[in-house]
Design a protein around this motif. Structure first.
Motif, PDB file in Angstrom:
ATOM      1  N   THR A   1       0.834  -1.197   0.000  1.00  0.00           N
ATOM      2  CA  THR A   1       0.000   0.000   0.000  1.00  0.00           C
ATOM      3  C   THR A   1       0.866   1.243   0.000  1.00  0.00           C
ATOM      4  OG1 THR A   1      -1.836  -1.074   1.146  1.00  0.00           O
ATOM      5  CG2 THR A   1      -1.728   1.309   1.289  1.00  0.00           C
ATOM      6  N   ILE A   2       0.715   2.052  -1.028  1.00  0.00           N
ATOM      7  CA  ILE A   2       1.352   3.371  -1.079  1.00  0.00           C
ATOM      8  C   ILE A   2       0.375   4.336  -0.425  1.00  0.00           C
ATOM      9  CG2 ILE A   2       2.252   5.187  -2.568  1.00  0.00           C
ATOM     10  CD1 ILE A   2       3.929   2.597  -2.470  1.00  0.00           C
ATOM     11  N   THR A   3       0.778   4.930   0.682  1.00  0.00           N
ATOM     12  CA  THR A   3      -0.195   5.604   1.540  1.00  0.00           C
ATOM     13  C   THR A   3      -0.598   6.996   1.083  1.00  0.00           C
ATOM     14  OG1 THR A   3       1.631   6.308   2.969  1.00  0.00           O
ATOM     15  CG2 THR A   3       0.473   4.294   3.577  1.00  0.00           C
ATOM     16  N   ASP A   4       0.244   7.655   0.273  1.00  0.00           N
ATOM     17  CA  ASP A   4      -0.098   9.017  -0.144  1.00  0.00           C
ATOM     18  C   ASP A   4       0.724   9.377  -1.380  1.00  0.00           C
ATOM     19  OD1 ASP A   4       2.486   9.672   0.792  1.00  0.00           O
ATOM     20  OD2 ASP A   4       1.710  10.190   2.775  1.00  0.00           O
ATOM     21  N   ARG A   5       0.737  10.666  -1.704  1.00  0.00           N
ATOM     22  CA  ARG A   5       1.422  11.118  -2.919  1.00  0.00           C
ATOM     23  C   ARG A   5       2.945  11.015  -2.825  1.00  0.00           C
ATOM     24  NH1 ARG A   5      -2.150  14.324  -6.209  1.00  0.00           N
ATOM     25  NH2 ARG A   5      -4.176  14.614  -5.186  1.00  0.00           N
ATOM     26  N   SER A   6       3.472  10.684  -1.660  1.00  0.00           N
ATOM     27  CA  SER A   6       4.921  10.541  -1.508  1.00  0.00           C
ATOM     28  C   SER A   6       5.453   9.359  -2.303  1.00  0.00           C
ATOM     29  CB  SER A   6       5.281  10.359  -0.031  1.00  0.00           C
ATOM     30  OG  SER A   6       4.840   9.092   0.442  1.00  0.00           O
ATOM     31  N   GLY A   7       4.578   8.402  -2.632  1.00  0.00           N
ATOM     32  CA  GLY A   7       5.009   7.225  -3.358  1.00  0.00           C
ATOM     33  C   GLY A   7       5.708   6.203  -2.489  1.00  0.00           C
ATOM     34  N   ARG A   8       5.426   6.249  -1.188  1.00  0.00           N
ATOM     35  CA  ARG A   8       6.074   5.330  -0.255  1.00  0.00           C
ATOM     36  C   ARG A   8       5.028   4.599   0.593  1.00  0.00           C
ATOM     37  NH1 ARG A   8      11.685   6.458   0.662  1.00  0.00           N
ATOM     38  NH2 ARG A   8      12.377   8.248  -0.585  1.00  0.00           N
ATOM     39  N   THR A   9       5.463   3.448   1.113  1.00  0.00           N
ATOM     40  CA  THR A   9       4.627   2.746   2.091  1.00  0.00           C
ATOM     41  C   THR A   9       4.671   3.522   3.401  1.00  0.00           C
ATOM     42  OG1 THR A   9       6.458   1.399   2.925  1.00  0.00           O
ATOM     43  CG2 THR A   9       5.218   0.533   1.042  1.00  0.00           C
ATOM     44  N   LEU A  10       3.800   3.164   4.329  1.00  0.00           N
ATOM     45  CA  LEU A  10       3.784   3.860   5.618  1.00  0.00           C
ATOM     46  C   LEU A  10       5.107   3.708   6.348  1.00  0.00           C
ATOM     47  CD1 LEU A  10       2.009   5.512   7.546  1.00  0.00           C
ATOM     48  CD2 LEU A  10       1.260   3.365   8.584  1.00  0.00           C
ATOM     49  N   SER A  11       5.779   2.575   6.172  1.00  0.00           N
ATOM     50  CA  SER A  11       7.083   2.386   6.815  1.00  0.00           C
ATOM     51  C   SER A  11       8.224   2.985   6.001  1.00  0.00           C
ATOM     52  CB  SER A  11       7.338   0.901   7.093  1.00  0.00           C
ATOM     53  OG  SER A  11       7.205   0.119   5.925  1.00  0.00           O
ATOM     54  N   GLY A  12       7.898   3.691   4.904  1.00  0.00           N
ATOM     55  CA  GLY A  12       8.873   4.557   4.259  1.00  0.00           C
ATOM     56  C   GLY A  12       9.525   4.068   2.988  1.00  0.00           C
ATOM     57  N   GLN A  13       9.169   2.887   2.488  1.00  0.00           N
ATOM     58  CA  GLN A  13       9.843   2.365   1.311  1.00  0.00           C
ATOM     59  C   GLN A  13       9.223   2.846   0.007  1.00  0.00           C
ATOM     60  OE1 GLN A  13       9.953  -2.004   2.066  1.00  0.00           O
ATOM     61  NE2 GLN A  13      12.162  -1.740   1.901  1.00  0.00           N
ATOM     62  N   THR A  14      10.076   3.051  -0.981  1.00  0.00           N
ATOM     63  CA  THR A  14       9.598   3.273  -2.342  1.00  0.00           C
ATOM     64  C   THR A  14       9.098   1.948  -2.915  1.00  0.00           C
ATOM     65  OG1 THR A  14      11.737   2.815  -3.354  1.00  0.00           O
ATOM     66  CG2 THR A  14      11.325   5.098  -2.650  1.00  0.00           C
ATOM     67  N   VAL A  15       8.435   2.027  -4.052  1.00  0.00           N
ATOM     68  CA  VAL A  15       7.917   0.812  -4.694  1.00  0.00           C
ATOM     69  C   VAL A  15       9.043  -0.154  -5.041  1.00  0.00           C
ATOM     70  CG1 VAL A  15       6.816  -0.060  -6.792  1.00  0.00           C
ATOM     71  CG2 VAL A  15       5.814   1.873  -5.577  1.00  0.00           C
ATOM     72  N   GLU A  16      10.134   0.364  -5.603  1.00  0.00           N
ATOM     73  CA  GLU A  16      11.232  -0.524  -5.993  1.00  0.00           C
ATOM     74  C   GLU A  16      11.896  -1.135  -4.760  1.00  0.00           C
ATOM     75  OE1 GLU A  16      15.280  -0.683  -8.759  1.00  0.00           O
ATOM     76  OE2 GLU A  16      14.081   1.166  -8.673  1.00  0.00           O
ATOM     77  N   ALA A  17      12.056  -0.370  -3.707  1.00  0.00           N
ATOM     78  CA  ALA A  17      12.642  -0.909  -2.476  1.00  0.00           C
ATOM     79  C   ALA A  17      11.745  -1.994  -1.889  1.00  0.00           C
ATOM     80  CB  ALA A  17      12.863   0.208  -1.459  1.00  0.00           C
ATOM     81  N   PHE A  18      10.450  -1.765  -1.915  1.00  0.00           N
ATOM     82  CA  PHE A  18       9.503  -2.775  -1.433  1.00  0.00           C
ATOM     83  C   PHE A  18       9.641  -4.061  -2.234  1.00  0.00           C
ATOM     84  CE2 PHE A  18       5.135  -4.566  -1.946  1.00  0.00           C
ATOM     85  CZ  PHE A  18       4.991  -5.068  -0.660  1.00  0.00           C
ATOM     86  N   TRP A  19       9.689  -3.944  -3.544  1.00  0.00           N
ATOM     87  CA  TRP A  19       9.839  -5.128  -4.393  1.00  0.00           C
ATOM     88  C   TRP A  19      11.149  -5.860  -4.085  1.00  0.00           C
ATOM     89  CZ3 TRP A  19       8.460  -9.162  -6.750  1.00  0.00           C
ATOM     90  CH2 TRP A  19       9.199  -9.751  -7.781  1.00  0.00           C
ATOM     91  N   ASN A  20      12.240  -5.116  -3.939  1.00  0.00           N
ATOM     92  CA  ASN A  20      13.514  -5.749  -3.611  1.00  0.00           C
ATOM     93  C   ASN A  20      13.452  -6.489  -2.269  1.00  0.00           C
ATOM     94  OD1 ASN A  20      14.634  -4.774  -5.957  1.00  0.00           O
ATOM     95  ND2 ASN A  20      15.882  -3.196  -4.977  1.00  0.00           N
ATOM     96  N   SER A  21      12.630  -5.994  -1.358  1.00  0.00           N
ATOM     97  CA  SER A  21      12.533  -6.590  -0.029  1.00  0.00           C
ATOM     98  C   SER A  21      11.796  -7.924  -0.022  1.00  0.00           C
ATOM     99  CB  SER A  21      11.809  -5.637   0.933  1.00  0.00           C
ATOM    100  OG  SER A  21      12.567  -4.487   1.186  1.00  0.00           O
ATOM    101  N   VAL A  22      10.890  -8.128  -0.972  1.00  0.00           N
ATOM    102  CA  VAL A  22      10.028  -9.316  -0.920  1.00  0.00           C
ATOM    103  C   VAL A  22      10.221 -10.263  -2.096  1.00  0.00           C
ATOM    104  CG1 VAL A  22       8.295  -8.076   0.414  1.00  0.00           C
ATOM    105  CG2 VAL A  22       8.067  -8.178  -2.078  1.00  0.00           C
ATOM    106  N   ARG A  23      11.032  -9.892  -3.073  1.00  0.00           N
ATOM    107  CA  ARG A  23      11.148 -10.690  -4.288  1.00  0.00           C
ATOM    108  C   ARG A  23      11.763 -12.065  -4.029  1.00  0.00           C
ATOM    109  NH1 ARG A  23      16.177 -10.126  -6.980  1.00  0.00           N
ATOM    110  NH2 ARG A  23      15.174 -10.439  -8.999  1.00  0.00           N
ATOM    111  N   HIS A  24      12.489 -12.215  -2.899  1.00  0.00           N
ATOM    112  CA  HIS A  24      13.082 -13.515  -2.574  1.00  0.00           C
ATOM    113  C   HIS A  24      12.021 -14.596  -2.365  1.00  0.00           C
ATOM    114  CE1 HIS A  24      11.939 -12.072   1.403  1.00  0.00           C
ATOM    115  NE2 HIS A  24      11.991 -13.322   1.817  1.00  0.00           N
TER     116      HIS A  24
END
Length: 355
Positions: free
Chosen positions: A217-240
């Motif tokens: 979930t991208i919480t607002d116009r910042s383009g980040r999750t509530l815990s602060g990750q960008t979309v690409e960082a989020f993907w890198n975190s879970v792609r394993h």
């Protein structure tokens, strides 16, 4: 092959052939029913205190209402519906003082009701089999953020607490007969990783392996999750976890979500899924976007080759899902991105090291 393995094979085959359709909001539909406290109580179960608003308990107290919603979304054209277990963890249900066994029963019954509905609809339309996703929602407690504004290090739960809560839910959903797991509305990636670990550990211990769908979930116009990750960082975190699908849901309407889905479409070597809200809420907290508006936007995503699975989140109804299903009928699903070469790391920002 077991019956479930055959269903999983059919799911993967269908995803290659067409854009799959997911269901819509459950909360909005429960509100339409005008349920009272009596609906959230039962003579069969001793429930502590007031339960109104605890929609997951309806799996035990009003299974007929839960079944009606599965039927409504399958009738609208959904290929996949989710169990009514969004908050069915011991941590989330502690707000309602429910014990671990009651929470387990919610997950088992939620899966049983959904399984029965999916099987009935698959029998009616064998050329369009229906699938059941086990809904695993976010917790009301986060591992990445402080529970005390005056103490940045304060946490109300530990990783082990979150891991155990998700482990219990995953076991029950698997036992109940879901076809895949949907870890959804992720605001805290560390919570999500605890859930992924629970799934992978249980599989290593012999539990039947199911596809994993991860939806942030991208919480607002910042383009980040509530815990602060960008979309690409989020993907890198879970792609394993090698998910069956990766995507986004909630918080944003289609217009604001599109650039973030486009980013995932560029990056992900798996299916991309999205189920936005029906726009943004108005002053009364209600959603005004019509089925035609939502489906029109998602039709554009599909035509541009961004997605493999589409549905709706807050404010969407069977009418929205029917319009979405019609709007993507016959359109070609997105082809996953090529597997990148090199190391991909993440904190709040992504980092890539290529040779």
């Amino acid at each position: 092959m077991t019956d479930r393995q055959k269903r999983i094979a059919a799911l993967k085959s269908a995803a290659k052939d067409r854009i799959l359709v997911f269901d819509g909001s459950w909360g909005a539909m429960f509100q339409r029913k005008g349920l009272t406290e009596d609906d959230f109580q039962s003579d069969k179960f001793t429930l502590p205190g007031e339960q109104k608003g605890n929609n997951d308990i309806l799996c035990l107290t009003r299974p007929d209402v839960v079944r009606e919603l599965h039927d409504a979304y399958y009738a609208a054209g959904a290929d996949i519906s989710e169990t009514n277990t969004f908050s069915a963890t011991t941590i989330a249900q502690d707000d309602y003082k429910l014990d671990a066994e009651t929470v387990r029963q919610i997950n088992l019954e939620g899966a049983r009701i959904g399984r029965e509905a999916a099987d009935d609809w698959s029998a009616k339309t064998p050329d369009k089999p229906r699938f059941l996703a086990g809904s695993i929602g976010p917790l009301n407690k986060m591992l990445s953020m402080s529970s005390d504004v005056n103490d940045p290090g304060a946490r109300s739960v530990t990783f082990d607490d979150v891991y155990q809560a998700y482990r219990q839910q995953v076991q029950a959903l698997n036992e109940g007969g879901v076809d895949l797991y949907l870890i959804e509305t992720i605001t805290d990636t560390l919570n999500c990783k605890a859930c992924i670990k629970a799934i992978l550990d249980l599989e290593a211990e012999g539990m039947e392996k199911l596809p994993i769908w991860i939806s942030g979930t991208i919480t607002d116009r910042s383009g980040r999750t509530l815990s602060g990750q960008t979309v690409e960082a989020f993907w890198n975190s879970v792609r394993h976890a090698k998910p069956f699908a990766i995507g986004l849901n909630c918080a944003l309407g289609a217009d604001l979500m599109r650039p973030h889905i486009a980013e995932l479409a560029r990056l992900a070597n798996t299916l991309v899924a999205a189920y936005p809200n029906a726009g943004l809420p108005n002053e009364m907290g209600e959603y005004d976007e019509t089925a035609e508006q939502t489906s029109g936007a998602l039709n554009g995503w599909a035509k541009d080759g961004l997605v493999n699975i589409l549905g709706g989140c807050c404010g969407t109804t069977p009418e929205h899902i029917a319009a979405i299903a019609k709007s993507v009928e016959g359109l070609t699903p997105r082809s996953p991105a090529a597997e990148p070469k090199g190391m991909r790391l993440s904190g709040l920002e992504p980092f890539a090291l290529t040779g």
